[in-house]
Each structure stands twice: as structure tokens, then as C-alpha cells.
Design a protein around this motif. Structure first.
Motif, short mmCIF file in Angstrom:
data_model
loop_
_atom_site.label_atom_id
_atom_site.label_comp_id
_atom_site.label_asym_id
_atom_site.label_seq_id
_atom_site.Cartn_x
_atom_site.Cartn_y
_atom_site.Cartn_z
N LEU A 298 0.83 -1.21 0.00
CA LEU A 298 0.00 0.00 0.00
C LEU A 298 0.86 1.26 0.00
CD1 LEU A 298 -2.88 -0.90 2.50
CD2 LEU A 298 -3.03 -0.69 0.00
N MET A 299 1.93 1.24 0.76
CA MET A 299 2.81 2.42 0.83
C MET A 299 3.47 2.67 -0.52
SD MET A 299 5.95 3.23 3.44
CE MET A 299 6.87 4.76 3.28
N ARG A 300 3.90 1.61 -1.18
CA ARG A 300 4.54 1.78 -2.49
C ARG A 300 3.54 2.37 -3.50
NH1 ARG A 300 6.33 -3.55 -1.12
NH2 ARG A 300 8.50 -3.55 -0.43
N ARG A 301 2.29 1.87 -3.47
CA ARG A 301 1.30 2.30 -4.46
C ARG A 301 0.76 3.70 -4.17
NH1 ARG A 301 -1.35 -2.73 -3.68
NH2 ARG A 301 -3.27 -1.64 -3.09
N HIS A 302 0.53 4.02 -2.91
CA HIS A 302 -0.18 5.26 -2.59
C HIS A 302 0.74 6.37 -2.08
CE1 HIS A 302 -4.20 3.48 -3.08
NE2 HIS A 302 -3.66 2.38 -2.58
N ASP A 303 1.90 6.01 -1.56
CA ASP A 303 2.82 7.03 -1.04
C ASP A 303 4.00 7.23 -1.98
OD1 ASP A 303 2.82 8.83 1.06
OD2 ASP A 303 4.21 7.67 2.29
N GLY A 304 4.15 6.33 -2.95
CA GLY A 304 5.22 6.46 -3.93
C GLY A 304 6.61 6.29 -3.36
N ARG A 305 6.71 5.59 -2.25
CA ARG A 305 8.03 5.41 -1.61
C ARG A 305 8.23 3.95 -1.25
NH1 ARG A 305 8.59 9.02 3.38
NH2 ARG A 305 6.35 8.66 3.57
N ASP A 306 9.49 3.58 -1.10
CA ASP A 306 9.84 2.23 -0.70
C ASP A 306 9.88 2.15 0.82
OD1 ASP A 306 11.03 -0.27 -0.31
OD2 ASP A 306 12.13 -0.11 -2.19
N PRO A 307 9.19 1.20 1.44
CA PRO A 307 9.20 1.09 2.91
C PRO A 307 10.60 0.92 3.49
CG PRO A 307 7.47 -0.27 1.98
CD PRO A 307 8.29 0.24 0.83
N GLU A 308 11.51 0.32 2.72
CA GLU A 308 12.88 0.16 3.22
C GLU A 308 13.53 1.48 3.55
OE1 GLU A 308 12.13 -3.69 1.04
OE2 GLU A 308 11.60 -1.58 0.77
N SER A 309 13.01 2.57 2.98
CA SER A 309 13.60 3.89 3.23
C SER A 309 13.30 4.40 4.64
CB SER A 309 13.09 4.91 2.21
OG SER A 309 11.68 5.12 2.36
#
Length: 406
Positions: A298-309
Motif C-alpha cells: 500500500l505504501m509503495r502504491r499510494h505514497d510512492g516510496r519504498d518502505p525500506e527507506s
């Protein structure tokens, strides 16, 4: 051995629903179980309750039907996890016995976090709060012997001392002085985010518990004490939740919640002494790994960021319940006279603090002082559970007096 929850697949979500027989877990034995097993149960209940509350709040502001559907599906599993965890507590334990275990959690979990916290400002926040929970344990222990004629050492064992902390009397502060400065999400270490979320969740469930169980007592002093300490728990939730950066997006918060659940279930799986309870921690960890994977997507799709960051590359060392007597005695000797002013700490009472004291106490002794007076009247002395020797605060004051005289 390092463990990165982002590299592991958990149980698929459609296989996580349990039937009633599976949820009907066997509770721990209140007389034979490790006191810290009960502490781990109480902690994870608080974590699951926070997960459910957070998901509900997210659902209320989320316009996307597909996201709401996923939140609802995961939230149902979190509710089942909360039921399995909280139902591990023994039914025959009284409200006061559970209360004493709640305060043991507050003392030893917060003390451990303060020792591990890398940020000095956040560490001070935990050190400040733990001295107040330490005093709550002492007040409830005296009430317990008065009402149920048993000693709290039977509940906490020799793991946690019971003696006065920062007096509850002086813990009542103006609401503005319970707000702390938040960490900076772009600069703080991932471990600090997990610590803040953990202690906020633990204190929140204590606040909720006291809000509901206090009126269940008939004894006036019990009702009054729960009312007083319940107000302090409100202060503590404000104190800890304000440490979290309000600039975190909902997607960041979701990922942090799920990562923290993985962290704590993994920690308790590694340190649990009861095999049956350990099996539940392991099962729930494998469920949470899938919840984390879904949150990251969800974070990748809606926030445009990688959770690993924003996440740690591997889980930190396990959260550990263990005695913290040395730390607490040092804090008692050096920080007992602290109060707050704005987002900082001071040693001298200030006008806003004194005005709040006058308003809430009205010139009378609060319940936290009355319970000690009543215990002394009935038993000839207050209840404490500690090794031989003077109270560290009394010793510290004597040293200060001698220093001033010299």
C-alpha cells in the motif's frame, strides 16, 4: 541471528481466520506462571488494541474502497489476535491483581526502553514517566493488601521493587505541560519510532483499563484511587503520543505499526518461558509478516516510496522484560523532583504547576495519599517490597543536606 521481516512471507491472509475452538486459548496459571509472561501478554494486548484503533481511524478518513476493504480484512484478524492474547490472562485474577501486573509492565517495559533509546530527549521522556508508574505500583500495592489481604510481591515476584516513586500527588500537571517535542521522522533512528509506538500503546491501554474498571469497586478509596491515577494515565498518553512526528503519512504509520508488531512478537517468541504462550507469539508473528507485506505494498502504491527507506534493515535486539532495579534507584535519587514546563523539564515548581495543584487537590489530601494513611492506620506501616537498606531518595536527600551544610 538477524531477522529482516521484509524478507519473509507469512501466512496468507485468507488462511488466518480462526474458529472458536482455536481462539479458546488456555489461560496462564496466576500462581505458577512467570510474572513476566503476564507482562508480555498485557503488552501485546496493548499493541493489538492500538493496531485496531489505528485501523479504525484510518478507515474513517480513507476514501479508497479497495484500501478500506484491505484495512477491514486485516483489522478483523487483529481483533482475533487481541482476543487470543488478552484471553491468556487468568479469569480468576481480580481487577486489582491485573492492575498490579499492568503497572509492572509500565515500570519494567519503560525502564528497558529508556536504557535502549539512542535519542537523549526521548530517553528523558521515558525516564520521567517511569518514576510515576513506579509510584502507581506502590499505591495500588497498598490498596491490594487493604482490600484483598494479599501482598503484591506474590504477583510481581522479586523482579520489580515496590516503593515510593515520584509522588502521585505532584504528577498532576497543566495539560500544556504534558506535550513533548516530536522526533523528526527524517532524522530519527527507526528504533526510536518503535520505542515511541510501543510505550504509547502500553500507556493507552492502561488509561482505557482504568477508565472502565475503576467504578467496579464498592470501596470508596479504591474508586477514588483509580480515578486519580486514571487522570495521570491520560497525561502519560499525551506525553508519549506527542513524541511521534505528526508529519508521518498514514502509509508510514501503517507500515510502522505492522513492523512494530513483528518486532514485538519476534522479541517475545525469543524470550518467552511458557511453551504454550510462545507458540501463540510464533503464530501471530507469521500472521503479522503478511500484514506487513500488505502494508508495504500500500505504501509503495499510494505514497510512492519504498518502505525500506523508513524501516530498519533488520529487527533490533529483542525487547526484554528483566529487572531494572539499579536504573530505577538511580532515577529515584536524581530525578524525583523533576516536573515539566512546556516541552522541557524543570526542578522547581512554577506558577502553572502550582495553580493546577490548587485546582485539582482543593487543599485536601488526594486518594493516593489517603490510601497510604489508611494502610498505616490498619497495619501500622505502609506496604513495600524491597531489599534491606534505606530508600534511595531518602539517602539522596541526606547526602544533599550534608553537602549544603558543608
Amino acid at each position: 541471528m538477524s531477522f529482516n521481516p521484509l524478507e519473509h512471507r507469512g501466512i496468507p491472509l485468507d488462511r488466518q481466520v480462526r474458529n472458536w475452538r482455536e481462539l479458546d486459548v488456555e489461560p496462564v496459571d496466576p500462581d505458577r506462571s512467570d510474572p513476566y509472561t503476564k507482562c508480555r501478554i498485557i503488552t501485546m494486548n496493548g499493541i493489538e488494541v492500538e493496531a485496531v484503533f489505528f485501523s479504525h481511524h484510518f478507515n474513517r478518513i480513507c476514501p479508497d474502497p479497495e484500501v478500506k476493504k484491505q484495512l477491514a480484512e486485516v483489522r478483523f484478524i487483529e481483533q482475533q489476535q487481541q482476543k487470543a492474547v488478552n484471553w491468556l490472562l487468568p479469569g480468576q485474577a481480580s481487577v486489582l491483581e491485573t492492575t498490579i501486573s499492568y503497572e509492572q509492565v509500565a515500570v519494567d517495559l519503560t525502564a528497558w526502553v529508556s536504557r535502549m533509546e539512542p535519542d537523549p530527549y526521548l530517553q528523558q521522556a521515558y525516564e520521567f514517566g517511569v518514576l510515576e508508574d513506579f509510584d502507581h505500583l506502590y499505591r495500588y500495592a497498598n490498596l491490594y493488601e487493604m482490600i484483598e489481604h494479599r501482598k503484591a510481591e506474590k504477583i510481581v515476584g522479586d523482579l520489580t521493587e515496590i516503593m515510593p516513586g515520584r509522588p502521585t500527588l505532584v504528577e498532576h500537571r497543566h495539560p500544556a505541560d504534558n506535550l513533548r517535542d516530536p522526533y523528526d521522522k527524517n532524522k530519527t533512528e527507526p528504533l526510536s519510532k518503535l520505542h515511541a509506538l510501543t510505550i504509547m500503546s502500553a500507556e493507552q491501554q492502561t488509561m482505557n483499563f482504568y477508565m472502565n474498571v475503576g467504578p467496579q469497586y464498592m470501596e470508596p478509596i479504591a474508586r477514588q484511587l483509580y480515578q486519580e491515577i486514571g487522570l495521570i494515565e491520560e497525561e502519560h498518553v499525551t506525553h508519549y503520543e506527542s513524541l511521534v512526528d505528526p508529519g508521518e503519512t498514514w502509509w508510514e504509520r501503517l507500515v510502522n505499526h505492522e513492523y512494530n508488531e513483528c518486532y514485538l512478537y519476534h522479541s517475545f517468541m525469543e524470550t518467552e518461558t511458557d511453551p504454550k504462550v510462545k507458540a501463540i507469539w510464533e503464530l501471530h508473528l507469521n500472521m503479522e509478516l503478511e500484514h506487513l507485506r500488505l502494508a508495504c505494498d500500500l505504501m509503495r502504491r499510494h505514497d510512492g516510496r519504498d518502505p525500506e527507506s523508513i524501516l530498519a534493515p533488520e529487527l533490533p535486539p529483542p525487547v526484554t522484560f528483566e529487572p531494572n532495579k539499579e536504573l530505577l534507584r538511580n532515577l529515584l535519587a536524581t530525578q524525583i523532583d523533576l516536573t515539566t514546563l512546556g516541552a522541557g523539564y524543570v526542578r522547581d515548581a512554577h506558577e502553572r504547576f502550582e495553580r493546577m495543584q490548587e485546582q485539582i487537590h482543593g487543599g485536601e489530601k488526594p486518594p493516593s495519599e489517603q490510601v497510604i494513611d489508611q494502610h498505616r492506620e490498619r497495619f501500622g506501616q505502609e506496604y513495600r517490597h524491597q531489599p534491606e537498606g534505606p530508600h534511595p531518595v531518602e539517602s539522596f536527600r541526606e547526602l544533599r543536606i550534608r553537602d549544603e551544610e558543608s
